[in-house]
Design an enzyme around this catalytic site. Structure first.
Site, PDB file in Angstrom:
ATOM      1  N   ARG A  63       0.834  -1.205   0.000  1.00 11.38           N
ATOM      2  CA  ARG A  63       0.000   0.000   0.000  1.00 11.38           C
ATOM      3  C   ARG A  63       0.868   1.254   0.000  1.00 11.38           C
ATOM      4  O   ARG A  63       1.856   1.332   0.731  1.00 11.38           O
ATOM      5  CB  ARG A  63      -0.932   0.004   1.221  1.00 11.38           C
ATOM      6  CG  ARG A  63      -2.050  -1.020   1.118  1.00 11.38           C
ATOM      7  CD  ARG A  63      -2.900  -1.047   2.371  1.00 11.38           C
ATOM      8  NE  ARG A  63      -2.133  -1.572   3.509  1.00 11.38           N
ATOM      9  CZ  ARG A  63      -2.693  -1.885   4.674  1.00 11.38           C
ATOM     10  NH1 ARG A  63      -3.994  -1.716   4.863  1.00 11.38           N
ATOM     11  NH2 ARG A  63      -1.940  -2.360   5.656  1.00 11.38           N
ATOM     12  N   ASP A  83       1.065   5.602   0.264  1.00 10.99           N
ATOM     13  CA  ASP A  83       0.391   6.745   0.883  1.00 10.99           C
ATOM     14  C   ASP A  83      -0.041   7.769  -0.154  1.00 10.99           C
ATOM     15  O   ASP A  83       0.363   7.703  -1.326  1.00 10.99           O
ATOM     16  CB  ASP A  83       1.335   7.430   1.882  1.00 10.99           C
ATOM     17  CG  ASP A  83       1.648   6.572   3.091  1.00 10.99           C
ATOM     18  OD1 ASP A  83       0.807   5.723   3.448  1.00 10.99           O
ATOM     19  OD2 ASP A  83       2.732   6.750   3.682  1.00 10.99           O
ATOM     20  N   TYR A  99      11.801   0.350  -3.552  1.00 11.00           N
ATOM     21  CA  TYR A  99      11.349   1.727  -3.716  1.00 11.00           C
ATOM     22  C   TYR A  99      12.509   2.572  -4.222  1.00 11.00           C
ATOM     23  O   TYR A  99      13.678   2.249  -4.001  1.00 11.00           O
ATOM     24  CB  TYR A  99      10.886   2.323  -2.389  1.00 11.00           C
ATOM     25  CG  TYR A  99       9.525   1.868  -1.901  1.00 11.00           C
ATOM     26  CD1 TYR A  99       8.389   2.631  -2.151  1.00 11.00           C
ATOM     27  CD2 TYR A  99       9.384   0.685  -1.187  1.00 11.00           C
ATOM     28  CE1 TYR A  99       7.139   2.225  -1.689  1.00 11.00           C
ATOM     29  CE2 TYR A  99       8.151   0.265  -0.730  1.00 11.00           C
ATOM     30  CZ  TYR A  99       7.027   1.046  -0.981  1.00 11.00           C
ATOM     31  OH  TYR A  99       5.794   0.640  -0.527  1.00 11.00           O
ATOM     32  N   ARG A 115      10.502   7.345   4.005  1.00 11.29           N
ATOM     33  CA  ARG A 115      10.446   8.806   4.133  1.00 11.29           C
ATOM     34  C   ARG A 115      11.153   9.279   5.411  1.00 11.29           C
ATOM     35  O   ARG A 115      11.756  10.354   5.426  1.00 11.29           O
ATOM     36  CB  ARG A 115       8.989   9.268   4.101  1.00 11.29           C
ATOM     37  CG  ARG A 115       8.348   9.107   2.725  1.00 11.29           C
ATOM     38  CD  ARG A 115       6.858   9.377   2.762  1.00 11.29           C
ATOM     39  NE  ARG A 115       6.576  10.725   3.249  1.00 11.29           N
ATOM     40  CZ  ARG A 115       5.339  11.127   3.595  1.00 11.29           C
ATOM     41  NH1 ARG A 115       4.314  10.278   3.513  1.00 11.29           N
ATOM     42  NH2 ARG A 115       5.162  12.364   4.014  1.00 11.29           N
TER      43      ARG A 115
END
Length: 261
Positions: free
Chosen positions: A50, A52, A110, A197
């Site tokens: 998932r 954001d 990522y 992040r």
């Protein structure tokens, strides 16, 4: 029949992946498009990871079960005909009930794309992060190496994270600069909510010289979110996709994978 799809999207206009009452999520748009294509009331999907609000994907992998027989080409073209222009199915693979887009993943990848410039992004707004100060590659690499391996990543975990354990294995971090753009790649067996992040926030502070490289080890050892830097912007974060065992026959990447700076 179970079908797996590789989906790319620009996350700027959406409230993340997971379905919301507003209907303004990637999952909502994809399921609506699939349901329209197969003329069903609802097609339910699961995803590999998932994302954001504001986060992008080059190869989000989803699966769903259906009794509709379509060719892979038809799944791609038919679904895309009903999707908004900033979401697109890249590939489709018919598979078996044993395949699970999340549980079958060996790792997840990522990338964070960052513009190093005294001037904020304009045409890239929403698609890259930004550092208005120069970054020190050697210092950032030294700090990143301290995160490799299996660790308790509580210091980089969002308070709303639902993971059963903060212990994850970070397999690789690659830091590269192309002109004014940085591409930072992360691969792990799994990630915590906001983990990348929060790591990015620390890396940027170290790269800008606000903190020394060894500070990263101190943050990791603290196991306390308050020890780390503020959560960095979602703008430059891209889900590159999961890796699977070759037996499943899933693509490893999409053409856009190598197109990022």
């Amino acid at each position: 029949m179970r079908v797996a799809l590789g989906v790319s999207y620009n996350g700027q206009g959406y409230q993340g992946w997971q379905s919301q009452p507003s209907g303004q999520t990637i999952q909502d748009k994809l399921e609506k498009a699939l349901s329209t294509f197969v003329a069903r009331d609802r097609v339910s999907t699961l995803c590999a990871g998932r994302t954001d609000a504001g986060v992008h994907a080059l190869m989000q992998v989803v699966h769903f079960d259906t009794d509709c027989e379509r060719t892979p080409y038809a799944w791609v073209r038919g679904t895309n005909a009903n999707l908004p222009r900033d979401i697109a199915v890249q590939w489709a693979v018919p598979t078996t009930a044993e395949f699970h887009c999340r549980a079958s993943a060996i790792s997840r990848r990522y990338a964070y794309v960052l513009l190093e410039s005294p001037i904020r992004p304009s045409v890239e707004a929403g698609r890259v992060g930004w550092s208005f100060r120069p970054l020190d590659l050697a210092a950032m690499r030294q700090a990143a190496d301290m995160l490799l391996g299996e660790h308790d990543f509580t210091s980089f975990r969002a308070s709303q994270c639902q993971a059963l354990t903060p212990v994850k294995t970070l397999l690789d971090i690659g830091l590269h600069k192309h002109g004014a753009y940085w591409r930072m790649e992360f691969e792990a067996n799994a990630f915590l909510h906001h983990m990348i992040r929060n790591i990015m926030g620390c890396l940027v502070q170290i790269g800008q010289g606000a903190k020394p490289p060894q500070w990263m080890a101190e943050v990791l050892a603290a196991r306390d979110r308050r020890a780390a830097a503020p959560t960095f912007s979602p703008d430059g974060l891209y889900f590159l996709g999961p890796r699977y065992d070759a037996k499943w026959g899933m693509p490893d990447r999409t053409p856009a994978y190598d197109g990022l700076p």
